[in-house]
Design an enzyme around this catalytic site. Structure first.
Site, PDB file in Angstrom:
ATOM      1  N   LYS A 186      -2.656   5.898 -24.985  1.00 41.86           N
ATOM      2  CA  LYS A 186      -2.684   6.078 -23.528  1.00 41.86           C
ATOM      3  C   LYS A 186      -3.953   5.477 -22.912  1.00 41.86           C
ATOM      4  O   LYS A 186      -3.930   5.030 -21.756  1.00 41.86           O
ATOM      5  CB  LYS A 186      -2.555   7.566 -23.181  1.00 41.86           C
ATOM      6  CG  LYS A 186      -1.185   8.175 -23.535  1.00 41.86           C
ATOM      7  CD  LYS A 186      -0.033   7.479 -22.841  1.00 41.86           C
ATOM      8  CE  LYS A 186       1.276   8.249 -22.920  1.00 41.86           C
ATOM      9  NZ  LYS A 186       2.413   7.504 -22.352  1.00 41.86           N
ATOM     10  N   TYR A 208      -2.153   9.439 -29.818  1.00 41.66           N
ATOM     11  CA  TYR A 208      -1.655   9.435 -28.431  1.00 41.66           C
ATOM     12  C   TYR A 208      -2.780   9.080 -27.447  1.00 41.66           C
ATOM     13  O   TYR A 208      -2.590   8.285 -26.523  1.00 41.66           O
ATOM     14  CB  TYR A 208      -1.079  10.819 -28.139  1.00 41.66           C
ATOM     15  CG  TYR A 208      -0.394  11.005 -26.809  1.00 41.66           C
ATOM     16  CD1 TYR A 208       0.941  10.640 -26.629  1.00 41.66           C
ATOM     17  CD2 TYR A 208      -1.048  11.612 -25.737  1.00 41.66           C
ATOM     18  CE1 TYR A 208       1.592  10.872 -25.412  1.00 41.66           C
ATOM     19  CE2 TYR A 208      -0.412  11.838 -24.527  1.00 41.66           C
ATOM     20  CZ  TYR A 208       0.911  11.463 -24.370  1.00 41.66           C
ATOM     21  OH  TYR A 208       1.545  11.695 -23.161  1.00 41.66           O
TER      22      TYR A 208
END
Ligand code: CAA
Ligand code: NAP
Length: 246
Positions: free
Chosen positions: A157, A153
């Site tokens: 991101k 993640y």
């Protein structure tokens, strides 16, 4: 004059719903994207209608480039050109890197990062041609600082931040702004899915002493989409209650 059209991916989720409402309150015609044949879509439409909103639906799996193209084509044929895209769809598949399976990596990269290309690539040429556009990418505090248990993640991101800065340079002269919002921990299903004791430890580290509210992200989004924000581009706006200051 017809109202401008905004598309919000993952538009029926916690942040997505708040973003759709904030944009609609500013006069945008809002299309909420969801997965094809998403059973709760009708319920979501009815609920938001009861709150006074008339939203449209755009169906596509954002990990699928062709589906995104077909969705954009359909929206533009029915409602007119998309002047604002909020790339908001995202998932987590947390786990320590050495225990992480390839499927967890692939799913998170595809949904959180590839999706930004898959959707925006079909919309951006029209924005540049018309001389106006707003691209708003939802990153995360964990993309800015990295997070234990979120190598997938955090990578996705952080990738969004690089894409945002590169693309902003390419279209700045065309009247198109490209920005990223990096929220801290906001009280949606995604955060409520964290084990309670872990979540409590996280909140204890937030100087503001609380989770963020989805509406706080929605309002920032609406500002970035507005004419007032025309000189903001390539920016990462942190909105995290002081959890990470940079
Ligand atoms: N820093 C340092 N060490 C940590 C740590 C941290 N943040 N978190 C856990 N550890 C340590 C533990 O103390 C433990 O150490 P010991 O083995 O020495 O006891 C070890 O790591 C294993 O911890 P767990 O027992 O918790 O391991 P697990 O495999 O059951 O779970 C995890 C690991 C999935 C990462 C879990 O800790 C977790 O869910 N953490 C939260 C991750 C997180 O913040 N996710 C955010 C989701 S919401 C979101 O992403 C939205 C957004 O953008 C903000
Ligand atoms: P959420 O409530 O789980 O919403 C995520 C939305 O994305 C859901 O509507 C989900 O649909 C949709 N989605 C997932 N995969 C998709 C796909 N392949 N195609 C189309 N739609 C898909 O989570 P949220 O908290 O609102 O998160 C929204 C965004 O903010 C995410 O990008 C997240 O990473 C980011 N963010 C959240 C926080 C936070 O604290 N909540 C903080 C920082 C950043 P389904 O329900 O059908 O899966």
């Amino acid at each position: 004059m017809a109202k401008k059209v905004a598309l919000v991916t993952g538009g029926m989720g916690g942040l997505g719903t708040a973003i759709c409402k904030a944009l609609a309150n500013d006069g945008w015609t809002v299309v909420a994207n969801c997965l094809p044949a998403f059973p709760p879509a009708a319920e979501w439409l009815a609920k938001t209608k009861a709150d006074g909103f008339e939203f449209h639906i755009g169906e596509a799996d954002v990990t699928d480039y062709e589906q995104c193209g077909a969705m954009v084509k359909k929206i533009e044929a029915e409602l007119g050109p998309i002047d604002c895209i909020v790339n908001n769809a995202g998932i987590t598949r947390d786990g320590m890197f050495r225990k992480m399976e390839k499927g967890q990596w692939d799913a998170v990269l595809a949904t959180n990062l590839d999706s930004v290309f898959n959707v925006t690539h079909h919309i951006l040429p029209g924005m540049a041609e018309r001389g106006f556009g707003r691209v708003i990418n939802i990153s995360s505090v964990n993309g800015v600082k990295g997070q234990f248990g979120q190598a997938n993640y955090s990578a996705a991101k952080a990738g969004i931040l690089g894409l945002t800065k590169a693309l902003a340079q390419e279209v700045a002269k065309k009247g198109v702004t490209v920005n990223a919002i990096a929220p801290g921990y906001i009280g949606t299903d995604m955060v409520m899915a964290i084990k309670e004791e872990v979540r409590e430890q996280i909140v204890a580290q937030v100087p503001a002493g609380r989770l963020g509210k989805p509406e706080e992200i929605g309002d920032l989004c609406a500002y970035l989409a507005s004419d007032k924000a025309g000189y903001i581009t390539g920016a990462t706006i942190n909105i995290n209650g002081g959890l990470h200051m940079c």
